[in-house]
Scaffold this active site. Structure first.
Site, PDB file in Angstrom:
ATOM      1  N   CYS A   1      -2.301  -8.073   1.048  1.00 22.88           N
ATOM      2  CA  CYS A   1      -0.872  -7.781   1.103  1.00 22.88           C
ATOM      3  C   CYS A   1      -0.671  -6.614   2.046  1.00 22.88           C
ATOM      4  O   CYS A   1      -1.573  -5.810   2.225  1.00 22.88           O
ATOM      5  CB  CYS A   1      -0.339  -7.441  -0.287  1.00 22.88           C
ATOM      6  SG  CYS A   1       1.470  -7.452  -0.356  1.00 22.88           S
ATOM      7  N   LYS A  59       4.277 -15.092  -8.848  1.00 24.38           N
ATOM      8  CA  LYS A  59       4.322 -13.634  -8.944  1.00 24.38           C
ATOM      9  C   LYS A  59       5.773 -13.203  -9.042  1.00 24.38           C
ATOM     10  O   LYS A  59       6.572 -13.457  -8.144  1.00 24.38           O
ATOM     11  CB  LYS A  59       3.656 -13.006  -7.722  1.00 24.38           C
ATOM     12  CG  LYS A  59       3.701 -11.480  -7.748  1.00 24.38           C
ATOM     13  CD  LYS A  59       2.942 -10.860  -6.603  1.00 24.38           C
ATOM     14  CE  LYS A  59       3.081  -9.349  -6.645  1.00 24.38           C
ATOM     15  NZ  LYS A  59       2.338  -8.700  -5.559  1.00 24.38           N
ATOM     16  N   ARG A  97       2.355   0.761  -8.434  1.00 30.03           N
ATOM     17  CA  ARG A  97       2.968   1.239  -7.186  1.00 30.03           C
ATOM     18  C   ARG A  97       2.731   2.727  -7.008  1.00 30.03           C
ATOM     19  O   ARG A  97       2.631   3.207  -5.884  1.00 30.03           O
ATOM     20  CB  ARG A  97       4.443   0.872  -7.151  1.00 30.03           C
ATOM     21  CG  ARG A  97       4.596  -0.632  -6.973  1.00 30.03           C
ATOM     22  CD  ARG A  97       6.036  -1.073  -6.914  1.00 30.03           C
ATOM     23  NE  ARG A  97       6.094  -2.535  -6.940  1.00 30.03           N
ATOM     24  CZ  ARG A  97       7.207  -3.223  -7.124  1.00 30.03           C
ATOM     25  NH1 ARG A  97       8.341  -2.593  -7.288  1.00 30.03           N
ATOM     26  NH2 ARG A  97       7.165  -4.543  -7.136  1.00 30.03           N
ATOM     27  N   ARG A 108      11.815  -6.016  -4.203  1.00 30.28           N
ATOM     28  CA  ARG A 108      11.059  -7.187  -3.767  1.00 30.28           C
ATOM     29  C   ARG A 108      11.676  -8.516  -4.225  1.00 30.28           C
ATOM     30  O   ARG A 108      11.034  -9.548  -4.196  1.00 30.28           O
ATOM     31  CB  ARG A 108       9.616  -7.100  -4.290  1.00 30.28           C
ATOM     32  CG  ARG A 108       8.854  -5.856  -3.872  1.00 30.28           C
ATOM     33  CD  ARG A 108       7.363  -6.142  -3.819  1.00 30.28           C
ATOM     34  NE  ARG A 108       6.526  -4.972  -3.939  1.00 30.28           N
ATOM     35  CZ  ARG A 108       6.387  -4.010  -3.030  1.00 30.28           C
ATOM     36  NH1 ARG A 108       7.070  -4.077  -1.908  1.00 30.28           N
ATOM     37  NH2 ARG A 108       5.583  -2.997  -3.242  1.00 30.28           N
ATOM     38  N   GLU A 113       6.105 -23.245  -7.159  1.00 31.91           N
ATOM     39  CA  GLU A 113       5.322 -22.305  -6.343  1.00 31.91           C
ATOM     40  C   GLU A 113       3.831 -22.649  -6.426  1.00 31.91           C
ATOM     41  O   GLU A 113       3.118 -22.628  -5.427  1.00 31.91           O
ATOM     42  CB  GLU A 113       5.529 -20.866  -6.845  1.00 31.91           C
ATOM     43  CG  GLU A 113       6.803 -20.209  -6.357  1.00 31.91           C
ATOM     44  CD  GLU A 113       6.676 -19.697  -4.918  1.00 31.91           C
ATOM     45  OE1 GLU A 113       5.670 -19.995  -4.246  1.00 31.91           O
ATOM     46  OE2 GLU A 113       7.596 -18.993  -4.461  1.00 31.91           O
ATOM     47  N   LYS A 162       1.548 -13.888 -12.719  1.00 32.67           N
ATOM     48  CA  LYS A 162       1.560 -12.431 -12.783  1.00 32.67           C
ATOM     49  C   LYS A 162       2.977 -11.917 -12.925  1.00 32.67           C
ATOM     50  O   LYS A 162       3.843 -12.357 -12.167  1.00 32.67           O
ATOM     51  CB  LYS A 162       0.936 -11.886 -11.497  1.00 32.67           C
ATOM     52  CG  LYS A 162       1.003 -10.393 -11.345  1.00 32.67           C
ATOM     53  CD  LYS A 162       0.505  -9.964 -10.007  1.00 32.67           C
ATOM     54  CE  LYS A 162       0.778  -8.488  -9.874  1.00 32.67           C
ATOM     55  NZ  LYS A 162       0.736  -8.047  -8.515  1.00 32.67           N
ATOM     56  N   TYR A 186      -7.331  -4.140 -16.119  1.00 34.44           N
ATOM     57  CA  TYR A 186      -7.882  -2.779 -16.031  1.00 34.44           C
ATOM     58  C   TYR A 186      -8.723  -2.466 -17.265  1.00 34.44           C
ATOM     59  O   TYR A 186      -9.448  -1.477 -17.281  1.00 34.44           O
ATOM     60  CB  TYR A 186      -6.739  -1.767 -15.869  1.00 34.44           C
ATOM     61  CG  TYR A 186      -5.879  -2.083 -14.655  1.00 34.44           C
ATOM     62  CD1 TYR A 186      -6.302  -1.723 -13.380  1.00 34.44           C
ATOM     63  CD2 TYR A 186      -4.689  -2.802 -14.775  1.00 34.44           C
ATOM     64  CE1 TYR A 186      -5.547  -2.053 -12.255  1.00 34.44           C
ATOM     65  CE2 TYR A 186      -3.928  -3.128 -13.670  1.00 34.44           C
ATOM     66  CZ  TYR A 186      -4.369  -2.763 -12.414  1.00 34.44           C
ATOM     67  OH  TYR A 186      -3.627  -3.106 -11.305  1.00 34.44           O
TER      68      TYR A 186
HETATM   69  C1  PBG Z   1       0.801  -5.974  -3.973  1.00 35.51           C
HETATM   70  C2  PBG Z   1       0.471  -6.026  -5.405  1.00 35.51           C
HETATM   71  C3  PBG Z   1       1.160  -5.493  -6.497  1.00 35.51           C
HETATM   72  C4  PBG Z   1       0.354  -5.708  -7.620  1.00 35.51           C
HETATM   73  C5  PBG Z   1      -0.780  -6.384  -7.180  1.00 35.51           C
HETATM   74  N1  PBG Z   1      -0.680  -6.602  -5.831  1.00 35.51           N
HETATM   75  C6  PBG Z   1       2.420  -4.730  -6.595  1.00 35.51           C
HETATM   76  C7  PBG Z   1       3.689  -5.278  -6.140  1.00 35.51           C
HETATM   77  O1  PBG Z   1       3.842  -6.465  -5.872  1.00 35.51           O
HETATM   78  O2  PBG Z   1       4.587  -4.447  -6.006  1.00 35.51           O
HETATM   79  C8  PBG Z   1       0.652  -5.251  -9.009  1.00 35.51           C
HETATM   80  C9  PBG Z   1      -0.529  -5.077  -9.902  1.00 35.51           C
HETATM   81  C10 PBG Z   1      -0.277  -4.274 -11.124  1.00 35.51           C
HETATM   82  O3  PBG Z   1       0.856  -3.893 -11.458  1.00 35.51           O
HETATM   83  O4  PBG Z   1      -1.274  -4.014 -11.817  1.00 35.51           O
HETATM   84  N2  PBG Z   1       1.835  -6.761  -3.544  1.00 35.51           N
END
Ligand code: PBG
Length: 336
Positions: free
Chosen positions: A131, A206, A216, A228, A244, A259, A324
């Site tokens: 990303c 997502k 973030r 977003r 999707e 997610k 985590y």
């Molecule tokens: C990047 C990304 C994000 C997460 C994983 N890859 C953040 C977002 O989309 O703003 C979130 C992972 C988490 O909250 O543990 N795009």
């Protein structure tokens, strides 16, 4: 025969049926348990930054750190030793710009980290998050034109990043940007450059979720303007998630992801019922932080809550769980 047994099962009732019979003995309970977490289900995420000897705890995510490459290698070795099969890496670049250049720099943080971890712990599967948001000055997941994220202008940069990650030795590429068509473009780029065997784990469903807040902070990737919602999914939609996922599979995704996980168990279940490919669920930062915060206050028991939540994610249909808590789970499963 089966129908007959079924009918009997449905008609028989108390005192013939006593569901508690199978709950009394702990060993019997274990025998009839439908869902059991295994450490091989887990993918352990980590944040890697430039520097040496760094291990800085992320304030909103106790137990999660910004690691420099040397300490990341130690963490990876420990995780592999505990039986964790895979890690998912996020990079914090030394500089950010409009087009996220460090994401596709062969000497970027992720590329260096992948080379170091693969050299030291070859058996550990290294998945790279793909990303631009950690690498762009505006914090969005793509190229911004006229105040909007330009889908098609972003695709070549994603393909470039995937190739750079593959050259560094990534085992699996995980696009999390939510641009339309990215999986196909990445698949094609990988195939054309000799990486046809590298799987894609697509962040397919997502959602534009407030549960990413702590991440973030950890990844320094909050958008500087707007949000977003123009590219991530509306939390109110579930049928769209199936769409999707179908699109990503058609474009070549090998593993698809839902997610966040916890507020989207219905989506995980529907995806499991609709598709045959492996499904990953991301137990995201906010889900982790909520448990940590409540546990620190003595309001909830961390171990029981975390195991209950993770078991629920697997019961809903996830084959793989990104969490985590992965190293804690390894310990908890060992302790039995
Ligand atoms: C990047 C990304 C994000 C997460 C994983 N890859 C953040 C977002 O989309 O703003 C979130 C992972 C988490 O909250 O543990 N795009």
């Amino acid at each position: 025969m089966t129908a007959q047994v079924d009918r009997l099962a449905r008609t028989a009732t108390f005192p013939v049926r006593r569901p508690r019979r199978l709950r009394d003995l702990p060993s019997l309970r274990r025998m009839v348990r439908e869902t059991a977490l295994e450490i091989s289900d887990f993918i352990y995420p980590a944040f890697v930054c430039h520097g040496r000897g760094l291990r800085e705890e992320i304030p909103s995510m106790p137990g999660v750190y910004h690691l420099s490459i040397d300490t990341l290698v130690e963490e990876a070795a420990a995780a592999a030793e505990e039986g964790i099969p895979a890690m998912l890496l996020f990079g914090l670049p030394s500089h950010k710009d409009e087009v996220g250049s460090e994401a596709y720099d062969d000497e970027g943080i992720i590329q260096q980290a992948v080379r170091a971890v693969k050299a030291a712990v070859p058996s550990l599967i290294i998945i790279t998050d793909l990303c631009l948001c950690e690498y762009t000055s505006h914090g969005h997941c793509g190229v911004v034109r006229n105040g909007k994220v330009d889908n098609d202008a972003t695709l070549p940069l994603l393909a470039r990043t995937a190739l750079s990650q593959a050259r560094a030795g990534a085992d699996v590429i995980a696009p999390s940007d939510m641009m339309d068509g990215r999986v196909g473009v990445i698949r094609q780029a990988l195939d054309e450059h000799g990486f046809a065997e590298i799987p894609i784990m697509a962040y397919s469903a997502k959602y534009a979720s407030a549960f990413y807040g702590p991440f973030r902070e950890a990844a320094e990737s909050a958008p500087r303007f707007g949000d977003r919602r123009g590219y991530q999914m509306d939390p109110a939609n579930a049928r769209e998630a199936l769409d999707e996922i179908a699109l990503d599979i058609a474009e070549g995704a090998d593993i698809v992801m839902v997610k966040p996980a916890l507020a989207y168990l219905d989506v995980i279940r529907r995806a499991r019922d609709a598709f045959t490919c492996p499904i990953a669920a991301y137990n995201v930062s906010g889900e982790y932080s909520m448990i940590k915060a409540a546990a620190r206050n003595g309001w909830l028991d961390e171990r029981s809550i975390a195991l209950e939540v993770l078991t629920a994610i697997k019961r809903a249909g996830a084959d793989l769980i990104i969490s985590y808590f992965a190293r804690d789970v390894a310990r908890w499963l060992r302790e039995g």
